[in-house]
Design an enzyme around this catalytic site. Structure first.
Site, PDB file in Angstrom:
ATOM      1  N   GLU A   1      -1.562  -9.390   3.071  1.00  0.00           N
ATOM      2  CA  GLU A   1      -1.567  -9.999   4.409  1.00  0.00           C
ATOM      3  C   GLU A   1      -2.952 -10.462   4.837  1.00  0.00           C
ATOM      4  O   GLU A   1      -3.080 -11.382   5.663  1.00  0.00           O
ATOM      5  CB  GLU A   1      -0.998  -9.017   5.446  1.00  0.00           C
ATOM      6  CG  GLU A   1      -1.842  -7.791   5.757  1.00  0.00           C
ATOM      7  CD  GLU A   1      -1.582  -6.587   4.871  1.00  0.00           C
ATOM      8  OE1 GLU A   1      -1.885  -5.456   5.298  1.00  0.00           O
ATOM      9  OE2 GLU A   1      -1.083  -6.775   3.740  1.00  0.00           O
TER      10      GLU A   1
ATOM     11  N   HIS B   1      -3.352  -5.265  -0.107  1.00  0.00           N
ATOM     12  CA  HIS B   1      -2.916  -5.803   1.190  1.00  0.00           C
ATOM     13  C   HIS B   1      -2.931  -7.334   1.160  1.00  0.00           C
ATOM     14  O   HIS B   1      -3.922  -7.960   1.560  1.00  0.00           O
ATOM     15  CB  HIS B   1      -3.834  -5.296   2.305  1.00  0.00           C
ATOM     16  CG  HIS B   1      -3.647  -3.857   2.637  1.00  0.00           C
ATOM     17  ND1 HIS B   1      -2.776  -3.424   3.614  1.00  0.00           N
ATOM     18  CD2 HIS B   1      -4.201  -2.735   2.106  1.00  0.00           C
ATOM     19  CE1 HIS B   1      -2.807  -2.102   3.677  1.00  0.00           C
ATOM     20  NE2 HIS B   1      -3.668  -1.659   2.769  1.00  0.00           N
TER      21      HIS B   1
ATOM     22  N   CYS C   1       0.837  -1.202   0.000  1.00  0.00           N
ATOM     23  CA  CYS C   1       0.000   0.000   0.000  1.00  0.00           C
ATOM     24  C   CYS C   1       0.877   1.258   0.000  1.00  0.00           C
ATOM     25  O   CYS C   1       1.516   1.548  -1.004  1.00  0.00           O
ATOM     26  CB  CYS C   1      -0.979  -0.038   1.177  1.00  0.00           C
ATOM     27  SG  CYS C   1      -2.370   1.100   0.975  1.00  0.00           S
TER      28      CYS C   1
END
Length: 545
Positions: A517, A515, A379
């Site tokens: 994750e 993102h 990001c």
């Protein structure tokens, strides 16, 4: 089959780990072949955590459908296969907002709006909607029993248990059983008082999960059972463990899943925890260690980067490497210099908002590029990598993001001015727009460029990843940056927005606008993090030799 509900409450103190305990039980029930979902009910007045400081609240977890939710939903997705959505998390603020909007519209026909029945009914409706279509719904109530904020939620679940029938509802209460070194024993009185508090609002817990730093002796469990009016087998000892992924097996070993199955009369097989045993084995048997420098502005609270931390550990499991995360305040690079980056095997710059510490992140990206250290930007981590490259390689002196410097001569990153809202309508946004709910959010399709590093890692030419940002790469300045050597290797569904950049003159330099994750799990990992940790391991070996 009628959905069965497990309501999870917490007492004595906050931060007992209700979310992880609930998710661990969900994992065992799922391993028995049941279709399980989870809900988190948060008692704060914010409509969602989207505008809350990560240092106060921890990370904001983004679901596939673009909801900004509590970090516990990240735990849920890491423990079970069910994907969370905006129906799986709601707050007091959201409920009041809905009820007040209906009142203004005249839906209540002039009635006096009260906590009971209007707020409690709205809570019950949301819980039932979130649980629909599942065998078991585990509903976690945020906060601690005794807090004034939690009362409407506790009253709502008390009523809901009556509405659906007590044979379809179960109350599980987490408490603290502290050990007093001076007395040389654990103390059960806080648990007794916590249950007494719960009883005062009409809820008798069916199961007690007793948190402690050690296993609770059988005689103390019997004492808790006697004073708290639960069967002895329903008093579960949950001691501290060195890995949260051991908790499903720990709960199963005490028969918690069987207790639930028996109580609900469910027909299902035994739990197969082979996947979790594999995770625990990988975690306990690393072949080496790598040190990852996480350069951010919220490093005083590691929970602000909870999903990133976990994704790095998951990638460590896949690479059989232990992960040592060194948290580095990006402002330290500006004040103390680049020596704070010494001894790292890789550098990760995660997402963030605001100008503070941005120049430090740019320095981290420059250091990684110039010293050939593996770099992963997420990001804002992609945006600072782009700014750094524009300034120092593409000859665009003073390049910046318009988020941080309005009058920059080279705004290589700019505000998204038009976006599609939840209802599919075009929404125009400006610098003066509300901060809440005005970002590009949720799962988006991304096209990967043939021959790129990310194409090889994912093994596919299209992927779905989750976003949370309001600034994008400025396409008008992109040709000059690409001509200098930085390559765009991922594009949005309409191929108009930059999603991934790579530096082909670097062993491993990848930065993404999304993102990754949020989709990493301990059982499956994530290809981007696995590639990053593999590169860190190779860098570490080269420098050892």
């Amino acid at each position: 089959m009628t959905t069965k509900y497990i309501f999870v409450t917490g007492g004595v103190v906050s931060s007992l780990g209700k979310g992880i305990a609930a998710a661990s039980l969900a994992a065992v029930l799922e391993a028995r072949g049941l279709k399980v979902t989870m809900l988190k009910l948060d008692p704060y007045i914010n409509v969602d955590p989207g505008t809350m400081s990560p240092i106060q609240h921890g990370e904001v977890f983004v679901t596939e459908d673009g909801a900004e939710t509590d970090l516990d939903l990240g735990h849920y997705e890491r423990f079970i296969r069910t994907k969370m959505s905006r129906r799986n998390n709601f707050t007091t603020g959201r409920v009041y907002s809905d009820v007040l909007r209906k009142e203004r519209r005249g839906d209540y026909l002039g009635a006096t709006i009260q906590v009971i029945p209007h707020i409690t009914n709205a809570i019950k409706e949301r819980v039932i909607a979130g649980a629909e279509g599942h065998d078991v719904a585990i509903v976690e109530i945020g906060g601690t029993v005794g807090d004034i904020e939690s009362l409407p939620f506790l009253e709502a679940i008390r009523q809901l248990a009556v509405d659906i029938g007590r044979n379809n509802a179960l109350f599980m209460h987490l408490t603290l059983v502290p050990y007093l070194a001076a007395a040389g024993e654990v103390k059960t009185k806080p648990t007794q008082h916590s249950v007494k508090e719960l009883l005062s609002i009409g809820i008798q817990p069916d199961i007690l999960i007793c948190r402690s730093d050690r296993a609770i002796p059988a005689n103390e469990r019997a004492k808790i059972a006697l004073f708290c009016n639960v069967p002895e087998r329903a008093v579960i000892s949950l001691k501290d463990v060195d890995s949260i992924y051991k908790i499903p097996a720990l709960l199963k070993s005490q028969g918690l899943d069987q207790l639930v199955v028996d109580r609900f009369g469910l027909q299902c097989g035994e739990a197969n925890l082979a996947e979790w045993e594999q995770v625990i084995y990988q975690e306990a048997n690393p072949t080496g260690e790598v040190t990852i420098g996480m350069v951010g502005k919220y490093v005083s609270l590691p929970d602000a980067y909870k999903s990133v931390n976990e994704a790095l550990k998951h990638a460590g499991l896949k690479n059989r490497l232990s992960i040592n995360i060194r948290y580095i305040d990006s402002q330290d690079l500006e004040t103390k210099g680049l020596e704070v980056l010494d001894g790292l095997d890789a550098i990760l710059v995660p997402g963030g908002f605001g100008e503070r510490g941005v120049e430090g992140k740019i320095l981290a990206a420059q250091y990684a590029r110039e010293n050939k250290i593996p770099y992963l930007g997420i990001c804002l981590g992609m945006q600072v990598a782009l700014i750094e490259f524009a300034r120092h390689v593409a000859g665009m002196d003073g390049a910046h993001s318009s988020e941080f410097k309005r009058d920059t001569p080279y705004p290589v990153v700019g505000l998204i001015t038009e976006w599609i809202d939840e209802e599919g309508k075009v929404e125009v946004r400006t610098e003066g727009s509300d901060l809440g709910g005005t970002m590009r959010l949720g799962s988006q399709l991304c096209h990967l460029v043939e021959g790129s590093k990310v194409r090889a890692l994912y093994g596919s030419d299209t992927i779905q990843e989750r976003h949370r940002h309001r600034y994008e790469v400025n396409n008008t300045l992109l040709p000059k940056i690409e001509a200098a050597g930085l390559k765009v290797t991922g594009l949005s569904a309409d191929k108009k927005l930059v999603e991934i950049v790579e530096n082909p003159d670097h062993p491993w330099f990848v930065a993404v606008q999304f993102h990754p994750e949020f989709t990493s799990t301990p059982r499956d990992g994530h290809p981007l993090f696995e590639g990053f940790i593999q590169a860190a391991g190779e860098y570490m070996k080269r420098h050892l030799n």
